[in-house]
Structures are given as C-alpha cells and as structure tokens.
Scaffold this active site. Structure first.
Site, PDB file in Angstrom:
ATOM      1  N   ARG A   1       5.220  18.536   3.476  1.00 34.48           N
ATOM      2  CA  ARG A   1       6.109  18.067   2.423  1.00 34.48           C
ATOM      3  C   ARG A   1       6.094  19.029   1.236  1.00 34.48           C
ATOM      4  NH1 ARG A   1       3.382  13.403   4.446  1.00 34.48           N
ATOM      5  NH2 ARG A   1       4.793  11.969   5.502  1.00 34.48           N
TER       6      ARG A   1
ATOM      7  N   ASP B   1       3.908   4.546   4.470  1.00 38.48           N
ATOM      8  CA  ASP B   1       2.601   4.789   5.099  1.00 38.48           C
ATOM      9  C   ASP B   1       1.830   3.483   5.269  1.00 38.48           C
ATOM     10  OD1 ASP B   1       2.479   7.985   4.638  1.00 38.48           O
ATOM     11  OD2 ASP B   1       3.261   6.978   2.867  1.00 38.48           O
TER      12      ASP B   1
ATOM     13  N   ARG C   1       3.229   1.625   8.151  1.00 34.95           N
ATOM     14  CA  ARG C   1       2.716   2.201   9.402  1.00 34.95           C
ATOM     15  C   ARG C   1       1.299   1.697   9.684  1.00 34.95           C
ATOM     16  NH1 ARG C   1       4.988   8.067   7.503  1.00 34.95           N
ATOM     17  NH2 ARG C   1       6.943   8.077   8.686  1.00 34.95           N
TER      18      ARG C   1
ATOM     19  N   HIS D   1       1.430  10.842  -1.130  1.00 31.14           N
ATOM     20  CA  HIS D   1       2.200  10.625   0.093  1.00 31.14           C
ATOM     21  C   HIS D   1       2.175  11.954   0.843  1.00 31.14           C
ATOM     22  CE1 HIS D   1       5.195   9.471   2.974  1.00 31.14           C
ATOM     23  NE2 HIS D   1       6.100  10.295   2.502  1.00 31.14           N
TER      24      HIS D   1
END
Length: 315
Positions: free
Chosen positions: A91, A151, A154, A178
């Site tokens: 990212r 997240d 998940r 993140h």
C-alpha cells in the site's frame, strides 16, 4: 434496510472500489441519495447508468458524473480515487501518486460540500488521512480513514468459521496501521462473553493458530489482488457500514483511522483504534485495554506510519 431520508453520500472514484461502495450503499440504504464522481466521463456515466437500472429495487437514488458539482449538498464524501494496487505492490508504494491526487481533489470538494464529513479509503489510508487533514484543515472528526474495519471483518469471519459461531458473536479488533504492521487485540477478544482462549471447542484454538490467522488477515488483500486484480466487494461493504454509523448517529464502535492526539502517548499519526462512530464523527475509545505487548506493537505501527510521513516532509 430503510434509506436514510434526506441524506446524501458522494463516492469519489468510479473504479472497482468506488462502484462497489456505491452499489453496497444503494442496496443497504446507507443514504437516501448516492452520487458517483470520476474524471473518466464514459466510465462514470456507464457505472451510474448500470446502478440506476437497479433502483426500482432500492429505496435510494443514484446520480453522478464527471463534474464536481455532483458532490454539492453531501453529508458524507468517501474518497476511493487513486492509483490501483498491483500484484506485488504494498500500500505504501502508492503513496506519492495518491498524495498528488488528494492535493488537486480535496480543495474543490470542500468548496462544493463544506459541511461534509470526508472518509478516506484510498491507500495507504493512514498516511493519506494525515495528508487530507493537513490539506483541508478539518478536524479528525471530519476527515478520517476507513482504517482496519475491513481487516477486522476478515478476522471475525476467520474466527467464526474456525470456531463454528456467528461472526456477530465474535468480538475482536485489528488495530494499528492498515497494512503490514497491523495486529489483533487478542487480550480483549471474546466469543460472546467468553475470552477467546477459554472458548470450549472440539479442537481448542491455540496461540500458534491465532498467529497464523493474524498473518492470513494481514495478507488477505495480496491474495485477492493476485487472483482477481483488486479487492472491491468487502471494502465496498465496509465503507457503506462506516457511512451508516455517521448518518444514522449509531455510535457504533468501529476501528477507523483518525489522527490521534495523545492516545496511549501517540499524537500526529493516523491509525486505527476502536472508535465510537456517530453523527459527530469518530472518537477513539480511551479505555480500550492493551497488553504490554500490544502497546509495544501499537507504537511500532505508529513509527512505521510516521516514517512514511517523514519521507513526505509532513511529520
């Protein structure tokens, strides 16, 4: 769900994430009116038309186009526009390009919708949240990032599947960046009222298995991107969920990314911690328990984000 009457959401970016978020907001009734904006005229017009064809089955309306005027009157603006993460990219690799996009995009957006709360989804979301606050001059309750809401989803899905319980009964959070330094708050995780490690199962979960689950959560995006080129459905739903917390004044606890001010000794860095999300914007939950190891990981995550900010000259 019944749409929030008199509310408007604008999604900036008609790529896979933005279009999925607009779709999720439509079918969930996250806002009464949804607008989709992008500079790519043919793309955004096609996405809006496709979505509009489904509105006989929704309680929300859809509009949009390539003119920033579509954002006028917005209560919430979600920014998904930015360079697409490619297989093998982190990212952070997207940072410089996406900073330039925010610098050109945010000032006219704030001018068009001065009362809107801005939610960043574009990655790297924590660094860009700090940049967005600096560009706009808005407080952390008015400009923040989607953080680790996805997240955390998940994590709860993996734990629920492993332990044979509904994900709604799994109470656990991913916090921090993140990204690669994110981590779960295992010390406070529970299944219903029962501490996670005390949950009775045919095969009790072990700390080693929890470590593997944490890695699976951290690396989930890379796996999805390698297989289909982008993550879009789950982040679209996550973004819609955050919007609902704001527009319905739910005061829901979600791990969004805000610029912290003295949180566990951390200031000036945006990162995710459990926060109360309502009409007044997100407020970090000061009483969130951290073990000594988790506190050290939080500070390490803050240092990673601060390092990226330093390279931009913004820290």
């Amino acid at each position: 769900m019944t749409a929030n009457r008199g509310t408007k959401l604008t999604v900036v970016g008609a790529g896979s994430v933005g279009s999925s978020l607009a779709y999720a907001a439509l079918i969930r009734g996250s806002a009464n009116e949804v607008a989709l904006y992008d500079i790519a005229t043919a793309k955004v017009e096609a996405e809006v038309l496709d979505l509009a064809h489904g509105t006989p089955f929704t309680e929300s309306s859809i509009g949009g186009g390539d003119d920033l005027a579509v954002a006028e009157g917005s209560d919430v603006i979600v920014i998904t526009a930015g360079a697409k993460q490619q297989p093998g990219q982190t990212r952070m690799d997207l940072l410089a390009t996406n900073v330039r996009i925010l610098e050109s995009l945010l000032p006219p957006l704030v001018e068009r919708a001065p009362d809107a709360t801005i939610v960043l989804v574009t990655n790297p979301v924590d660094v860009l949240t700090v940049v967005a606050q600096q560009i706009t001059g808005l407080p952390s309750t008015r400009v923040f990032g989607s953080g680790t809401v996805l997240d955390t989803a998940r994590l709860r899905w993996l734990l629920g599947r492993r332990l044979g319980v509904s994900t709604s009964s799994v109470h656990a959070h991913i916090v921090g960046e993140h990204g690669d330094t994110e981590f779960p708050l295992w010390s406070s995780a529970t299944i219903g009222p029962v501490p996670l490690l005390e949950w009775e199962a045919d095969e009790p979960i072990t700390t080693e298995e929890l470590d593997r689950i944490a890695v699976d959560v951290r690396d989930a995006a890379y796996k999805v991107i390698a297989g289909k080129g982008a993550t879009n459905y789950a982040i679209g739903l996550s973004g819609a969920r955050i919007v609902e917390g704001l527009l319905r004044d739910e005061r829901a606890v979600l791990p969004v990314s805000t610029v912290l001010d003295g949180y566990r000794g951390i200031s000036g860095v945006a990162m995710s911690v459990p926060s109360i999300v309502g009409a007044a914007g997100p407020v970090p939950v000061a009483g969130t328990p951290f073990s000594a190891d988790e506190d050290a990981k939080l500070h390490a995550s803050a240092e990673a984000i601060s390092g990226a900010l330093a390279k931009l000259g913004t820290s």
